[in-house]
Enzyme design. Structure first.
Site, PDB file in Angstrom:
ATOM      1  N   GLU A  97      43.198  36.953  41.955  1.00 31.46           N
ATOM      2  CA  GLU A  97      43.391  37.670  43.234  1.00 31.46           C
ATOM      3  C   GLU A  97      42.175  37.486  44.149  1.00 31.46           C
ATOM      4  O   GLU A  97      42.313  37.326  45.360  1.00 31.46           O
ATOM      5  CB  GLU A  97      43.627  39.160  42.971  1.00 31.46           C
TER       6      GLU A  97
ATOM      7  N   GLU B  26      49.073  40.495  34.582  1.00 31.68           N
ATOM      8  CA  GLU B  26      49.088  41.967  34.546  1.00 31.68           C
ATOM      9  C   GLU B  26      50.373  42.534  33.953  1.00 31.68           C
ATOM     10  O   GLU B  26      50.356  43.557  33.276  1.00 31.68           O
ATOM     11  CB  GLU B  26      48.899  42.537  35.965  1.00 31.68           C
TER      12      GLU B  26
ATOM     13  N   ALA C 235      39.969  41.834  35.843  1.00 33.22           N
ATOM     14  CA  ALA C 235      39.376  43.170  35.829  1.00 33.22           C
ATOM     15  C   ALA C 235      38.758  43.457  34.461  1.00 33.22           C
ATOM     16  O   ALA C 235      39.148  42.867  33.454  1.00 33.22           O
ATOM     17  CB  ALA C 235      40.455  44.200  36.123  1.00 33.22           C
TER      18      ALA C 235
ATOM     19  N   GLY D 129      42.757  39.829  38.312  1.00 33.64           N
ATOM     20  CA  GLY D 129      41.868  40.101  39.438  1.00 33.64           C
ATOM     21  C   GLY D 129      41.030  38.887  39.813  1.00 33.64           C
ATOM     22  O   GLY D 129      40.700  38.690  40.990  1.00 33.64           O
TER      23      GLY D 129
END
Ligand code: NAD
Length: 699
Positions: A109, A129, A65, A106
Site C-alpha cells: 500500500e 490481509e 504492518a 501495508g
C-alpha cells in the site's frame, strides 16, 4: 529521529531507507512511519531534492504492518500508515518506491501511494490481509483497481495470493524491473524520473473502470466469492471496497474502506485468523528445548514400508532433495509403492504444477531396498509398517542393530506407545514419533511425539525437519491417539451417539459443514474407510468399560460389508465413479432399529445440540490434553486441528473457538451434558478453573 529510517541525498534523489529487520514491518510505535513522513516533509521543502526514493535496507521493501500492533490504541505523535499515505498525496515531488522481496500488505500500500515503482526480480507482491480476516486498510483497495484495473485488483485483494515481479510489471503494479544492484538501479531509475520531468502520478487521480456493466460484473463476482468463501466475511468486504473504487470518488472510497476495515478487525473470524497466524509461530517453540540447541544433520533418510503412509512420507523427503532408501518386505511391494508415487507425481506434471525433469529428479532420489544393511548410513529412519506393537518392536530391534550412531529413529505410529517401542532399542534417546497425516505428501500437519527419553537435539532436529519438508510441526506427548486422534475419537464417538438418540448421518454432517468443516464426521469416515476403526474396536472390545456408552451403529454398518467409499457404500451410498454421498434409506432404517435395540426412544435433535455436542467434545478433550501437558499450549491444539483435521481456520481451532464463545458458557454446556450423558462429559479441570476465573485457554 530513530535509526529505523535513514535519509541520504544522492545527487538530487532524497533516498529514504527503511531499516527495520527482518522484514521492515511498518511499525507505528517504533516511529518508522513517522520517520518516513518527516523526511519527505523536510525534502519537499528542500530545493536540492527533486525526487524521493523509498527503499528497504535489507532484502525486501516491506512485509507490511507490524501485526503485533493490531487493535492497539494510536501512539501519540506517531504517524500511522494512513497518515503517511495521506501526506504523500500532498507532496509535489515524485516519489519512487523500490519494490523487492516480500512486499506485502501495508508495504505494498505504501508503494502504491508512491508515484512510480521499480522492482527487483524475485519479489513477492501481495495484499494478503484477507487471510487475516481483514482488508488492506490504507487505501490499497482504492489505489490498486485504479492502477491496474478492477478485475486483476479484485483477484489480488480477495485472494491474497502473491504475484511475481514479472507479473507485477505485466499488470502495471510496477513500472520497471531493475536487475543488478537494486539500490544503484533504483537511484538511477529515480534520476530518470526526475530528469524526464515526469509529473507526480497519483493512483488516486486515476479512474477505476470495468469493461461493460459494472453492476453486473460485481453481482457475478459477489456470487462467486460468497460461494467460494462460505461463512467468512472478509472476502465479501474486500469486494465491496473494490466496488467502491468504481462507484465512489477516491476520498469517499477511503472512508468506506476504513469503515469496513474497522468492522472486520472486530469480528471473531479475524481474531481467529490472527490467532492461527501467531499460534503457528508459537508451535515452533519448545519450552525446554532452546533455539540454541545443536541440531543433527539430515542429509539422507530411510523409510520403512512403502504403503499408504510410507510412500507419501518418502515423497516429502525427495521433494526437498533429500535422498531416501525405502525398505519393504519384497521387491513386489517396492514396485507397487513406487508405482503409486510415480502416478502421484505424474498427475502433478499433467496439471502443469511440476516439470517432467523435476519429477525425474525426485524419482531418482528414491531407492527401494529389502535389506536392513542398506539403512546404515541414513541420518533419519522413519518407520511406517503395520500398526502392531510386535511388528514395530521387531523393526526397531533391527534398526538398533544397523543404524549409525546418532541416527534419528522415528515411528509414524498413530496409536502405539512410543516409549514401549523405544524400550527395545539401546538408544531410546534417539527415538521419536513423527506422526504424518494421510495423504502424507499433502497434509500440512506433523505431530512430533516426544517419548520419555527423547533427547532435546532429536526434538530440535525434528522440529526443524518439519519446516524443511514444509510441514507445520507440533510437539506432543505420548497418550492414546496423541492430540489429534484422541480428540477426533471423542468427536466421532459423540456423533455416533447422536445417531442412536435420533439424528441421521446427513443431518450431523450438514451441521458440521455449515459450521465450516469441509466434511462432516460421517462423510470423513466413509472417505477414510470404516474397516480400520471396526478392527480396532473389535480388538478393544474385551477391555472396554461396560459402563461407558457405546453406539453399535458403526459396527452394524460394517457387518453389512459397507466400508465406505471404497465399497461404494458406508454411512451413505455412492454411485460408481462418483464421490457424492447419497443418503440411504437402508442406513436410516438400520439406525432406527439400533436405537430400538438399546431401548432409546428417538427424539428430534436440534442443530445447536448437534454442534455443541460435537464441538465441545473436542474442546473438553483438548482441555484435558493441555492440562495433562500432552500439548505444550492450547494454541498447539488449535494448530493440530486446523492443519490436520480441516477445522475452519476462520474459527481459530477448537480452543480459540471456545475462548471466543466464552468459557463460562462452554463450561455450563459441558456440565449440562455431563449431567445428561455421564462421565464422557466430565468437565476438564482446566476448563472448570478458567471458566470460574473468567480466563481463556489462549491467555
Ligand atoms: P499400509 O498397510 O498401507 O502400509 C504398510 C506397509 O508396510 C506395507 O506396504 C507392508 O508391506 C510394509 N511392511 C509391513 N511390515 C514390514 C516390515 N517389517 N518391514 C518393512 N515393511 C513392512 O499401512 P499405512 O496406512 O501406510 O500405515 C503405516 C503406519 O502409519 C501405521 O503405523 C499406521 O498406524 C500409521 N498411520 C497411518 C495413517 C493412515 O491414514 N493410513 C495415518 C497416520 C499414521
Amino acid at each position: 529521529m530513530s535509526d529505523i529510517v535513514q535519509y541520504q541525498l544522492q545527487g538530487h534523489v532524497g533516498v529514504i531507507t527503511l531499516n527495520n529487520p527482518p522484514v521492515n514491518a511498518l511499525s507505528v510505535g517504533k516511529g518508522l512511519l513517522q520517520g518516513i513522513l518527516d523526511f519527505i516533509k523536510a525534502g519537499d521543502h528542500d530545493p536540492a531534492v527533486r525526487v524521493f526514493l523509498l527503499i528497504g535496507g535489507g532484502k525486501n521493501f516491506s512485509g507490511g504492518a507490524d501485526i503485533t500492533e493490531f487493535g492497539k490504541p494510536a501512539v501519540p505523535g506517531m504517524a500511522t500508515l494512513r497518515d503517511l499515505c495521506s501526506y504523500m498525496e500532498t507532496v509535489s515531488k515524485p516519489i519512487v518506491a523500490a519494490v523487492a522481496g516480500p512486499t506485502m500488505g501495508g508495504g505494498l500500500e505504501l508503494a502504491l501511494t508512491a508515484h512510480y515503482r521499480c522492482c527487483a526480480p524475485g519479489a513477492q507482491i501481495a495484499l494478503p490481509e484477507v487471510k487475516l480476516g481483514i482488508l488492506p486498510g490504507a487505501g490499497g483497495t482504492q489505489r490498486l483497481p485504479r492502477l491496474i484495473g478492477v478485475a486483476p485488483a479484485l483477484d489480488m485483494i480477495v485472494g491474497g495470493e502473491p504475484v511475481s515481479s514479472e507479473r507485477a510489471l505485466e499488470l502495471g503494479i510496477v513500472d520497471e524491473l531493475v536487475t543488478g544492484d537494486l539500490r544503484a538501479g533504483a537511484i538511477a531509475y529515480a534520476k530518470r524520473v526526475a530528469a524526464g520531468g515526469r509529473p507526480v502520478r497519483r493512483a488516486s487521480a486515476l479512474v477505476a473502470a470495468v469493461d461493460g456493466d459494472a453492476a453486473a460484473f460485481f453481482a457475478a463476482a459477489r456470487q462467486r466469492v460468497a460461494k467460494e468463501w462460505r461463512g467468512y466475511p472478509a472476502p465479501l468486504e474486500c469486494l465491496a471496497c473494490v466496488e467502491a473504487s468504481v462507484t465512489m470518488p477516491f476520498d469517499k472510497g477511503l472512508i468506506f474502506e476504513r469503515e469496513r476495515f474497522t468492522y472486520l478487525v472486530a469480528t471473531n473470524e479475524s481474531k481467529a485468523l490472527r490467532h492461527v497466524f501467531f499460534a503457528e509461530r508459537a508451535a515452533a517453540k519448545v519450552k525446554d528445548v532452546p533455539d540454541s540447541t545443536p541440531m543433527r544433520e539430515i542429509r539422507s533418510a530411510a523409510v520403512l514400508g512403502a504403503g499408504t503412509m510410507g510412500g507419501g512420507i518418502a515423497m516429502n523427503f525427495v521433494n526437498v532433495g533429500i535422498p531416501v532408501k525405502v525398505l519393504e518386505l519384497s521387491q513386489e511391494a517396492i514396485d507397487k509403492g513406487f508405482g503409486i508415487i510415480r502416478k502421484n507425481y505424474a498427475a502433478t506434471v499433467a496439471k502443469g504444477r511440476l516439470s517432467q525433469a523435476a519429477m525425474d529428479q525426485r524419482m531418482a532420489l528414491l531407492t527401494g531396498v529389502t535389506s536392513y544393511d542398506e539403512l546404515k548410513h541414513a541420518d533419519i529412519i522413519v518407520e511406517a509398517v503395520f500398526e502392531e506393537m510386535g511388528v514395530k518392536q521387531e523393526v526397531f530391534r533391527k534398526l538398533d542393530a544397523v543404524a549409525k550412531p546418532g541416527a534419528i529413529l522415528a515411528t509414524n505410529t498413530s496409536t502405539l506407545d512410543i516409549d514401549v517401542i523405544a524400550a527395545v532399542t539401546s538408544r531410546p534417546q534417539d527415538v521419536i514419533g513423527l506422526h504424518f497425516f494421510s495423504p502424507a505428501n499433502v497434509m500440512k500437519l506433523l505431530e512430533i511425539v516426544r517419548g520419555a527419553k527423547t533427547a532435546p537435539d532429536v526434538i530440535a532436529t525434528s522440529m526443524k525437519l518439519a519446516r524443511t519438508i514444509k510441514k507445520v510441526g507440533v510437539l506432543v506427548g505420548v497418550c492414546d491417539g496423541f492430540v489429534g486422534n484422541r480428540m477426533v475419537h471423542a468427536y466421532f464417538r459423540e456423533a455416533g451417539l447422536l445417531l442412536e438418540e435420533g439424528a441421521l448421518p446427513q443431518q450431523v454432517d450438514r451441521v458440521m459443514e455449515a459450521f465450516g468443516f469441509a466434511m462432516g464426521p460421517f462423510r470423513v469416515s466413509d472417505l477414510a474407510g470404516l474397516d480400520i476403526g471396526w478392527a480396532i474396536r473389535k480388538r478393544q472390545a474385551a477391555t472396554r468399560d461396560p459402563q461407558q456408552r457405546y453406539s453399535k451403529v458403526g459396527d452394524l454398518i460394517c457387518e453389512r460389508g459397507r466400508f465406505g467409499q471404497k465399497t461404494g457404500a458406508g454411512y451413505y451410498r455412492y454411485e460408481a465413479g462418483d464421490r457424492k454421498p447419497i443418503p440411504d434409506p437402508e442406513i436410516d432404517a438400520l439406525i432406527v432399529q439400533a436405537s430400538k435395540d438399546v431401548g432409546i426412544e428417538r427424539r428430534d435433535i436440534g442443530e445447536q445440540e448437534i454442534l455443541d455436542r460435537c464441538l465441545y467434545q473436542l474442546v473438553n478433550t483438548g482441555a484435558k490434553i493441555v492440562e495433562e501437558g500432552i500439548a505444550q499450549r492450547a494454541s498447539d491444539v488449535d494448530i493440530v486441528y486446523v492443519y490436520g483435521y480441516g477445522f475452519p481456520r476462520y474459527r481459530g481451532g477448537p480452543m480459540m473457538c471456545a475462548d471466543l464463545t466464552g468459557l463460562d458458557k462452554v463450561h455450563a454446556r459441558v456440565a449440562e451434558f455431563h449431567a445428561q450423558h455421564g462421565d464422557d462429559w466430565k468437565p476438564a479441570a482446566l476448563l472448570e478453573r478458567l471458566a470460574a476465573e473468567g480466563g481463556t485457554f489462549n491467555g
